[in-house]
Design an enzyme around this catalytic site. Structure first.
Site, PDB file in Angstrom:
ATOM      1  N   ASN A 271      14.091 -15.777  -2.931  1.00  0.00           N
ATOM      2  CA  ASN A 271      12.964 -15.231  -2.180  1.00  0.00           C
ATOM      3  C   ASN A 271      11.914 -16.269  -1.798  1.00  0.00           C
ATOM      4  OD1 ASN A 271      14.254 -12.835  -2.222  1.00  0.00           O
ATOM      5  ND2 ASN A 271      12.984 -11.915  -3.818  1.00  0.00           N
TER       6      ASN A 271
ATOM      7  N   ASP B 281      11.391  -6.288  -9.201  1.00  0.00           N
ATOM      8  CA  ASP B 281      12.737  -6.861  -9.225  1.00  0.00           C
ATOM      9  C   ASP B 281      13.260  -7.057 -10.642  1.00  0.00           C
ATOM     10  OD1 ASP B 281      12.255  -9.014  -6.298  1.00  0.00           O
ATOM     11  OD2 ASP B 281      12.516  -6.856  -6.509  1.00  0.00           O
TER      12      ASP B 281
ATOM     13  N   ARG C 163      11.021   1.017   3.508  1.00  0.00           N
ATOM     14  CA  ARG C 163      10.662  -0.395   3.765  1.00  0.00           C
ATOM     15  C   ARG C 163      10.332  -0.670   5.234  1.00  0.00           C
ATOM     16  NH1 ARG C 163      14.482  -4.332   0.422  1.00  0.00           N
ATOM     17  NH2 ARG C 163      12.691  -5.686   0.635  1.00  0.00           N
TER      18      ARG C 163
ATOM     19  N   CYS D   9      17.072   1.171   3.753  1.00  0.00           N
ATOM     20  CA  CYS D   9      17.493   0.304   2.638  1.00  0.00           C
ATOM     21  C   CYS D   9      17.717   1.165   1.418  1.00  0.00           C
ATOM     22  CB  CYS D   9      16.390  -0.716   2.377  1.00  0.00           C
ATOM     23  SG  CYS D   9      16.598  -1.575   0.833  1.00  0.00           S
TER      24      CYS D   9
HETATM   25  C1  EPZ Z   1       9.988  -8.820  -1.125  1.00  0.00           C
HETATM   26  O1  EPZ Z   1      10.423  -7.800  -0.237  1.00  0.00           O
HETATM   27  C2  EPZ Z   1      11.238  -9.298  -1.869  1.00  0.00           C
HETATM   28  N1  EPZ Z   1      12.191  -9.805  -0.910  1.00  0.00           N
HETATM   29  C3  EPZ Z   1      11.837  -8.136  -2.638  1.00  0.00           C
HETATM   30  O2  EPZ Z   1      12.923  -8.628  -3.412  1.00  0.00           O
HETATM   31  C4  EPZ Z   1      10.805  -7.588  -3.600  1.00  0.00           C
HETATM   32  O3  EPZ Z   1      11.309  -6.448  -4.237  1.00  0.00           O
HETATM   33  C5  EPZ Z   1       9.525  -7.195  -2.841  1.00  0.00           C
HETATM   34  O4  EPZ Z   1       9.038  -8.308  -2.075  1.00  0.00           O
HETATM   35  C6  EPZ Z   1       8.409  -6.758  -3.765  1.00  0.00           C
HETATM   36  O5  EPZ Z   1       8.114  -7.736  -4.697  1.00  0.00           O
HETATM   37  C7  EPZ Z   1      11.996 -11.062  -0.402  1.00  0.00           C
HETATM   38  O6  EPZ Z   1      11.048 -11.767  -0.701  1.00  0.00           O
HETATM   39  C8  EPZ Z   1      13.018 -11.548   0.572  1.00  0.00           C
HETATM   40  P1  EPZ Z   1       7.079  -5.823   0.404  1.00  0.00           P
HETATM   41  P2  EPZ Z   1       9.449  -7.255   0.903  1.00  0.00           P
HETATM   42  O7  EPZ Z   1       6.855  -5.967   1.872  1.00  0.00           O
HETATM   43  O8  EPZ Z   1       8.538  -8.319   1.347  1.00  0.00           O
HETATM   44  C9  EPZ Z   1       5.793  -1.460   1.792  1.00  0.00           C
HETATM   45  C10 EPZ Z   1      15.120  -8.695  -4.291  1.00  0.00           C
HETATM   46  O9  EPZ Z   1      15.640  -7.935  -5.121  1.00  0.00           O
HETATM   47  N2  EPZ Z   1       5.585  -2.061   3.125  1.00  0.00           N
HETATM   48  O10 EPZ Z   1       6.197  -6.583  -0.497  1.00  0.00           O
HETATM   49  O11 EPZ Z   1      10.283  -6.590   1.915  1.00  0.00           O
HETATM   50  C11 EPZ Z   1       7.257  -1.463   1.347  1.00  0.00           C
HETATM   51  O12 EPZ Z   1       7.948  -0.367   1.852  1.00  0.00           O
HETATM   52  C12 EPZ Z   1      14.235  -8.091  -3.182  1.00  0.00           C
HETATM   53  O13 EPZ Z   1      15.226  -9.916  -4.286  1.00  0.00           O
HETATM   54  C13 EPZ Z   1       5.066  -1.285   4.137  1.00  0.00           C
HETATM   55  O14 EPZ Z   1       4.786  -0.097   3.960  1.00  0.00           O
HETATM   56  O15 EPZ Z   1       8.609  -6.164   0.102  1.00  0.00           O
HETATM   57  C14 EPZ Z   1       7.128  -1.447  -0.169  1.00  0.00           C
HETATM   58  O16 EPZ Z   1       6.947  -0.149  -0.610  1.00  0.00           O
HETATM   59  C15 EPZ Z   1      14.325  -6.609  -3.111  1.00  0.00           C
HETATM   60  N3  EPZ Z   1       4.890  -1.866   5.357  1.00  0.00           N
HETATM   61  C16 EPZ Z   1       5.875  -2.279  -0.409  1.00  0.00           C
HETATM   62  O17 EPZ Z   1       5.141  -2.288   0.820  1.00  0.00           O
HETATM   63  C17 EPZ Z   1       5.186  -3.192   5.606  1.00  0.00           C
HETATM   64  O18 EPZ Z   1       5.009  -3.662   6.742  1.00  0.00           O
HETATM   65  C18 EPZ Z   1       6.121  -3.719  -0.828  1.00  0.00           C
HETATM   66  O19 EPZ Z   1       7.061  -4.270   0.053  1.00  0.00           O
HETATM   67  C19 EPZ Z   1       5.701  -3.951   4.564  1.00  0.00           C
HETATM   68  C20 EPZ Z   1       5.893  -3.371   3.323  1.00  0.00           C
END
Ligand code: EPZ
Length: 443
Positions: free
Chosen positions: A32, A318, A135, A130
């Site tokens: 990540n 995670d 997401r 997903c």
């Molecule tokens: C990152 O995903 C990681 N992936 C994920 O790891 C990790 O679980 C996650 O952060 C949380 O720590 C990478 O870095 C590639 P978020 P990301 O945007 O950025 C909501 C693994 O297992 N949200 O921080 O996609 C979303 O739905 C993976 O390695 C919105 O509503 O996660 C979630 O509920 C899985 N609108 C929350 O925020 C947006 O525009 C956090 O998601 C963006 C996110």
């Protein structure tokens, strides 16, 4: 065809439980952190060299994504180095992140900000649903619009245009890791200053900021909820070493706690593991922490403890599935609350198949332990869920068969070889299947 394309999509793991883990396991670079760093290469026409890149499937997907846009990507794995050199001098006139790749890896959307900032236009497929939650990427889009981009969505694609992005004030409505990274990259080439509030503080965000700074960006406030970025007109090539994977390290630490034994997890950054180590201490696990390693000493006797997932520096979502596997072997009732994703308990039913006592109530899992685990055939559903099944199998009586381990290959480098190296009885069995079997989601 590289080794990954040779590997078949329906590999399984066969794990005989009951072995204590003894010795040293080395952590790879952070998936990540590597993914946004590779996307950052799009911001310059000079070579970007990244070291300590993990040899995992998502890196291959990112390589294909960049090559499809006209970038040259050299990826070399060997004893001495896990390095990639990316040169985005000859980007296609209309670079596009296509659905076929984006659907297999959500992190592909991280090319949106850099492409737009560098070329003034970007066409990126929406990632779609997903396994762990809806997401959406609304915060990415709203942020880019605040930097002056015109964004439309049609036929499942985001079309973004901006002559030159302009700095602005952005407040994230939701803390988002890749949202913060995407906007940070876009703002690095925008005109003027951007102030971003309610940002993610994950170490991977800090690592990207370190790379961008080496490329010539002006970023302050790293590690705090407020980032200030003063845009520049050009970014340059750089060389950067990716941080260790704290989730892989955490997974091995929990393996040592669950299986018992004395396991050294080497090449990690203990400062990134604060919340996990504190929680495991409460559970009764003993540690010796040194500069780049954690020695786990466990006799398998564990106490129940509640945990809630939070943004960094809180307990990582995670690591939730792996902690659930551990909680099944702890004396008492543990309540696990998942605050980040709305559907991240897919592993629970598979653990129940192995004899665990788990009840799901909305975003809470009530785990009653200690219940002996017995081997069974189980199915991996996403990256971290599959890791929790591997851990449970290490503690189970008999031989467990885990299907669809292509999920685990997305983010763990040769996990079966690493675990075998410290005494686990684990092997991979495979069936030669056509590549399309790899249609996966998540990350
Ligand atoms: C990152 O995903 C990681 N992936 C994920 O790891 C990790 O679980 C996650 O952060 C949380 O720590 C990478 O870095 C590639 P978020 P990301 O945007 O950025 C909501 C693994 O297992 N949200 O921080 O996609 C979303 O739905 C993976 O390695 C919105 O509503 O996660 C979630 O509920 C899985 N609108 C929350 O925020 C947006 O525009 C956090 O998601 C963006 C996110």
């Amino acid at each position: 065809m590289n080794e990954w394309e040779n590997r078949c999509g329906m590999d399984k793991f066969v794990i005989r439980g009951g072995n204590r883990l003894l010795g040293t396991v080395r952590v790879s670079g952070a998936k990540n952190a590597a993914l946004p760093a590779m996307a950052a290469a799009l911001l310059t026409d000079e070579p970007v060299i990244l070291e300590n890149i993990p040899d995992v499937r998502d890196i291959q997907t990112e390589r294909k994504l960049l090559e499809a846009m006209g970038c040259e990507v050299e990826l070399g794995y060997g004893r001495a180095h896990h390095r990639t050199t990316i040169n985005c001098a000859s980007l296609n006139p209309d670079p596009e992140a296509g659905y076929e790749l984006v659907k297999t890896m959500r992190a592909s959307t991280l090319v949106l900000g850099p492409l737009l900032a560098r070329t003034g236009r970007a066409r990126v497929s929406l990632p779609g649903g997903c396994a762990i939650g809806a997401r959406p990427i609304d915060q990415h889009i709203k942020g880019l619009e605040r930097l002056g981009a015109e964004i439309t969505q049609e036929h499942g694609y985001i079309e973004a245009r901006a002559e030159r992005l302009r700095g602005n004030h952005i407040v994230f409505e939701k803390i988002t890791v890749t949202g913060t990274e995407d906007l940070m990259m876009a703002a690095a080439l925008a005109e003027g200053e951007t102030v971003m509030e309610n940002c993610a503080r994950e170490p991977e965000v800090g690592d990207l900021a370190a790379l961008l700074t080496k490329m010539g960006a002006h970023i302050s406030g790293v590690g705090t909820p407020t980032l200030r970025i003063t845009g520049v007109s050009k970014l340059f090539g750089a060389r950067h070493r990716i941080i260790p994977d704290r989730i892989e390290a955490g997974t091995f630490i929990v393996a040592g706690a669950l299986a018992g034994g004395e396991l050294t997890v080497a090449g990690c950054e203990p400062a990134h593991l604060g919340a996990l180590l504190q929680k495991l201490e409460e559970v009764g696990v003993k540690f010796r922490i040194s500069k780049e390693s954690v020695l786990v000493m466990s006799n398998g006797e564990l106490r129940a403890s509640d945990v809630s997932t939070e943004e960094f520096p809180g307990f990582a979502t995670d690591m939730q599935a792996q902690f659930m596997a551990l909680a099944t072997q702890a004396e008492g009732t543990s309540i696990i609350t998942e605050n980040i994703f709305e559907n991240r308990f897919m592993h629970a039913q598979e653990l129940v198949r192995m004899g665990a006592n788990i009840r799901i109530e909305g975003r809470r899992a009530i785990v009653r332990g200690r219940t002996p685990l017995s081997a069974a055939a189980v199915l991996a559903s996403d990256l971290r869920a599959s890791a929790s099944l591997v851990l449970a199998a290490l503690a189970a009586d008999g031989e467990t068969i885990i299907d669809r381990v292509y999920h685990i290959d997305r983010g763990y480098e040769r996990i079966e070889e690493k675990l075998r190296g410290v005494g686990a009885q684990i092997r991979r069995i495979g069936e030669m299947l056509p590549r399309r079997a790899f249609a996966a989601v998540g990350s």
